[in-house]
Design an enzyme around this catalytic site. Structure first.
Site, PDB file in Angstrom:
ATOM      1  N   CYS A  75      31.397  46.743  35.175  1.00  0.00           N
ATOM      2  CA  CYS A  75      32.632  48.032  34.701  1.00  0.00           C
ATOM      3  C   CYS A  75      32.175  49.114  33.814  1.00  0.00           C
ATOM      4  O   CYS A  75      32.927  50.157  33.792  1.00  0.00           O
ATOM      5  CB  CYS A  75      33.922  47.200  34.587  1.00  0.00           C
ATOM      6  SG  CYS A  75      34.137  45.951  35.900  1.00  0.00           S
TER       7      CYS A  75
ATOM      8  N   HIS B 189      38.628  52.160  31.657  1.00  0.00           N
ATOM      9  CA  HIS B 189      38.311  51.347  32.772  1.00  0.00           C
ATOM     10  C   HIS B 189      39.749  50.848  33.250  1.00  0.00           C
ATOM     11  O   HIS B 189      40.380  50.438  32.571  1.00  0.00           O
ATOM     12  CB  HIS B 189      37.255  50.111  32.525  1.00  0.00           C
ATOM     13  CG  HIS B 189      37.348  49.363  33.723  1.00  0.00           C
ATOM     14  ND1 HIS B 189      37.053  49.831  34.971  1.00  0.00           N
ATOM     15  CD2 HIS B 189      37.504  47.858  33.634  1.00  0.00           C
ATOM     16  CE1 HIS B 189      37.046  48.753  35.681  1.00  0.00           C
ATOM     17  NE2 HIS B 189      37.366  47.708  35.067  1.00  0.00           N
TER      18      HIS B 189
ATOM     19  N   ASN C   6      41.014  48.293  41.061  1.00  0.00           N
ATOM     20  CA  ASN C   6      39.810  48.090  40.007  1.00  0.00           C
ATOM     21  C   ASN C   6      38.518  48.717  40.822  1.00  0.00           C
ATOM     22  O   ASN C   6      38.419  47.874  41.716  1.00  0.00           O
ATOM     23  CB  ASN C   6      39.717  46.766  39.307  1.00  0.00           C
ATOM     24  CG  ASN C   6      38.805  46.463  38.558  1.00  0.00           C
ATOM     25  OD1 ASN C   6      37.753  47.105  38.289  1.00  0.00           O
ATOM     26  ND2 ASN C   6      38.758  45.527  37.687  1.00  0.00           N
TER      27      ASN C   6
HETATM   28  N1  ACO Z   1      49.359  36.112  44.758  1.00  0.00           N
HETATM   29  C1  ACO Z   1      50.371  35.302  44.510  1.00  0.00           C
HETATM   30  N2  ACO Z   1      50.031  34.237  43.444  1.00  0.00           N
HETATM   31  C2  ACO Z   1      48.726  34.269  42.909  1.00  0.00           C
HETATM   32  C3  ACO Z   1      47.773  35.123  43.310  1.00  0.00           C
HETATM   33  C4  ACO Z   1      48.181  36.494  44.236  1.00  0.00           C
HETATM   34  N3  ACO Z   1      47.431  37.275  44.571  1.00  0.00           N
HETATM   35  N4  ACO Z   1      46.673  34.829  42.512  1.00  0.00           N
HETATM   36  C5  ACO Z   1      47.000  33.959  41.844  1.00  0.00           C
HETATM   37  N5  ACO Z   1      48.265  33.346  42.054  1.00  0.00           N
HETATM   38  C6  ACO Z   1      48.959  32.196  41.486  1.00  0.00           C
HETATM   39  C7  ACO Z   1      48.038  31.020  41.099  1.00  0.00           C
HETATM   40  O1  ACO Z   1      47.681  30.286  42.198  1.00  0.00           O
HETATM   41  C8  ACO Z   1      48.848  30.523  40.235  1.00  0.00           C
HETATM   42  O2  ACO Z   1      49.678  29.549  40.671  1.00  0.00           O
HETATM   43  P1  ACO Z   1      50.215  28.116  40.088  1.00  0.00           P
HETATM   44  O3  ACO Z   1      50.738  28.632  38.709  1.00  0.00           O
HETATM   45  O4  ACO Z   1      50.951  27.642  41.178  1.00  0.00           O
HETATM   46  O5  ACO Z   1      48.676  27.415  39.868  1.00  0.00           O
HETATM   47  C9  ACO Z   1      49.305  31.650  39.597  1.00  0.00           C
HETATM   48  O6  ACO Z   1      49.428  32.863  40.433  1.00  0.00           O
HETATM   49  C10 ACO Z   1      49.005  32.194  38.091  1.00  0.00           C
HETATM   50  O7  ACO Z   1      47.439  32.331  38.276  1.00  0.00           O
HETATM   51  P2  ACO Z   1      46.683  32.936  37.175  1.00  0.00           P
HETATM   52  O8  ACO Z   1      45.366  32.908  37.529  1.00  0.00           O
HETATM   53  O9  ACO Z   1      47.114  31.877  35.959  1.00  0.00           O
HETATM   54  O10 ACO Z   1      47.451  34.085  36.952  1.00  0.00           O
HETATM   55  P3  ACO Z   1      47.535  34.953  35.559  1.00  0.00           P
HETATM   56  O11 ACO Z   1      48.736  35.069  35.151  1.00  0.00           O
HETATM   57  O12 ACO Z   1      46.445  34.760  34.559  1.00  0.00           O
HETATM   58  O13 ACO Z   1      47.481  36.594  36.151  1.00  0.00           O
HETATM   59  C11 ACO Z   1      45.274  37.998  36.348  1.00  0.00           C
HETATM   60  C12 ACO Z   1      45.974  36.849  36.844  1.00  0.00           C
HETATM   61  C13 ACO Z   1      46.405  39.387  36.586  1.00  0.00           C
HETATM   62  C14 ACO Z   1      44.003  38.207  36.811  1.00  0.00           C
HETATM   63  C15 ACO Z   1      45.261  37.962  34.657  1.00  0.00           C
HETATM   64  O14 ACO Z   1      44.442  36.833  34.302  1.00  0.00           O
HETATM   65  C16 ACO Z   1      44.319  39.119  34.023  1.00  0.00           C
HETATM   66  O15 ACO Z   1      45.397  39.906  33.869  1.00  0.00           O
HETATM   67  N6  ACO Z   1      43.203  39.051  33.698  1.00  0.00           N
HETATM   68  C17 ACO Z   1      42.643  40.345  33.066  1.00  0.00           C
HETATM   69  C18 ACO Z   1      41.412  40.366  33.559  1.00  0.00           C
HETATM   70  C19 ACO Z   1      41.327  41.280  35.009  1.00  0.00           C
HETATM   71  O16 ACO Z   1      42.347  42.063  35.180  1.00  0.00           O
HETATM   72  N7  ACO Z   1      40.468  41.421  35.582  1.00  0.00           N
HETATM   73  C20 ACO Z   1      40.122  42.430  36.483  1.00  0.00           C
HETATM   74  C21 ACO Z   1      38.611  42.387  36.683  1.00  0.00           C
HETATM   75  S1  ACO Z   1      37.588  42.422  35.368  1.00  0.00           S
HETATM   76  C22 ACO Z   1      37.451  43.688  34.715  1.00  0.00           C
HETATM   77  O17 ACO Z   1      37.577  44.834  35.642  1.00  0.00           O
HETATM   78  C23 ACO Z   1      37.056  43.970  33.393  1.00  0.00           C
END
Ligand code: ACO
Length: 321
Positions: free
Chosen positions: A111, A248, A278
């Site tokens: 990225c 980004h 993204n």
């Molecule tokens: N739809 C519905 N539910 C989902 C989905 C989806 N697409 N994906 C995951 N879930 C569920 C999971 O199964 C989990 O369920 P559970 O609690 O029953 O096990 C629940 O949602 C929470 O999952 P987490 O992975 O813990 O979700 P989190 O709240 O951490 O959010 C996210 C995920 C949005 C990616 C977060 O970690 C984040 O903001 N990360 C930042 C990094 C990022 O944005 N990366 C993008 C690419 S990297 C880059 O460009 C630098």
């Protein structure tokens, strides 16, 4: 001598896929995706390729800069999803636009790819080696995503962004900061290439992007504001002097956290992730092109740019428009 951005261009694939469209093919919802990420829809390449989008974005940037192909000395594409191992996407762009005297190559900084390309072009330009460069970030992430992993596949989109940069006596790139932390590579990885050697046993399931979302979040909300702060100080400015922050586009929560940590209003952080998702290396140049075409960028404005992601890698710049 400074490196000035004199034109921008971008290209998104025709096919738009909304969160509701995704909820018809996997267990997800618009509510889950938009509340956690800010993403409402993304463009996915069906007929387009990384090279075809790059070529279109390059042509638009050259038209915007009023630069002819013969004037381009250097073409760099930041990408993790080039169509071929070789030739590079940059060489495909060179051939298509007829930039016969240019040197062309790809770089992989995930990225941060466009930002690393900007820094490389700047080093060549300040050293007097080249005068005019075409730099791009281009991705077809849809082909390297695990469409059975709802926690990653909903986040990404496809597209390409380009900028023409040129040596300028008066204004341009004021400061730069970049870094890498290879020890944390596994928090955002795509093993990708499988080994064709018949003597080697390869786990073919490890082909797609996988991510530890929370670790990536922690990395981004600490490293990005620190890198921006350092770059702004190097430029002899304060955060309040910056007119826009083009970050980004990974996640709205990351962007909001950066604005809070820098004590700068959200309004100074334009967004494209709502309609693009993204797009890794393509995020920053696509956002910059949208800002440019909306007329947000006026001569003399100070714009801070920042890319961050796989590697791990990060890079920030302050430019005077
Ligand atoms: N739809 C519905 N539910 C989902 C989905 C989806 N697409 N994906 C995951 N879930 C569920 C999971 O199964 C989990 O369920 P559970 O609690 O029953 O096990 C629940 O949602 C929470 O999952 P987490 O992975 O813990 O979700 P989190 O709240 O951490 O959010 C996210 C995920 C949005 C990616 C977060 O970690 C984040 O903001 N990360 C930042 C990094 C990022 O944005 N990366 C993008 C690419 S990297 C880059 O460009 C630098």
């Amino acid at each position: 001598m400074k490196t000035r951005i004199i034109g921008t261009g971008s290209c998104l694939p025709k096919t738009v896929v909304t969160n509701d469209d995704l909820s018809k093919i996997m267990d997800t919802s618009d509510e889950w995706i938009s509340s956690r990420t800010g993403i409402k829809e993304r463009h996915l390449a069906v007929e387009e390729t990384t090279a075809s989008m790059s070529i279109e974005a390059a042509k638009r940037a050259m038209e915007n800069a009023n630069v002819q192909a013969q004037e381009i000395d250097l073409i760099i594409v930041g990408t993790v999803s080039a169509d071929f191992v070789t030739p590079s996407c940059a060489c495909e762009v060179q051939a298509a636009i007829g930039a016969d005297s240019a040197v062309a190559f790809d770089i992989n900084a995930a990225c941060s790819g466009f930002m690393f390309a900007l820094n490389i072009a700047d080093a060549y330009i300040r050293a007097g080696v080249y005068r005019t460069a075409l730099i791009l970030g281009a991705e077809t992430l849809s082909k390297i995503i695990d469409w059975e992993d709802r926690s990653t596949c909903v986040l990404f989109g496809d597209g390409a962004g380009a900028a023409v940069v040129r040596a300028d006596e008066t204004c341009g790139l004021l400061a730069f900061d970049q870094g890498s932390d290879g020890k944390k590579g596994e928090v955002l990885a795509c093993p990708g290439r499988t080994n064709n050697n018949p003597l080697v046993k390869t786990d073919r399931t490890l082909r797609y992007v996988h991510m530890d979302g929370q670790e990536v979040y922690k990395f981004a909300v600490t490293t990005v504001p620190a890198s921006l702060q350092k770059t702004i100080e190097k430029a002899g400015l304060t955060a309040a002097d910056i007119d826009y922050f083009a970050l980004h586009q990974a996640n709205i929560r990351i962007i909001q956290s950066v604005s809070k940590r820098l004590h700068v209003s959200d309004d100074k952080f334009p967004i494209s992730l709502d309609h693009c998702g993204n797009i890794s290396a393509a995020s920053v140049p696509i956002l910059l092109d949208e800002m440019n075409r909306k007329g947000l960028l006026k001569p003399g404005m100070k714009v801070a740019l920042s890319g961050f992601g796989g590697g791990l890698t990060w890079a920030s710049a302050v430019v005077e428009w």
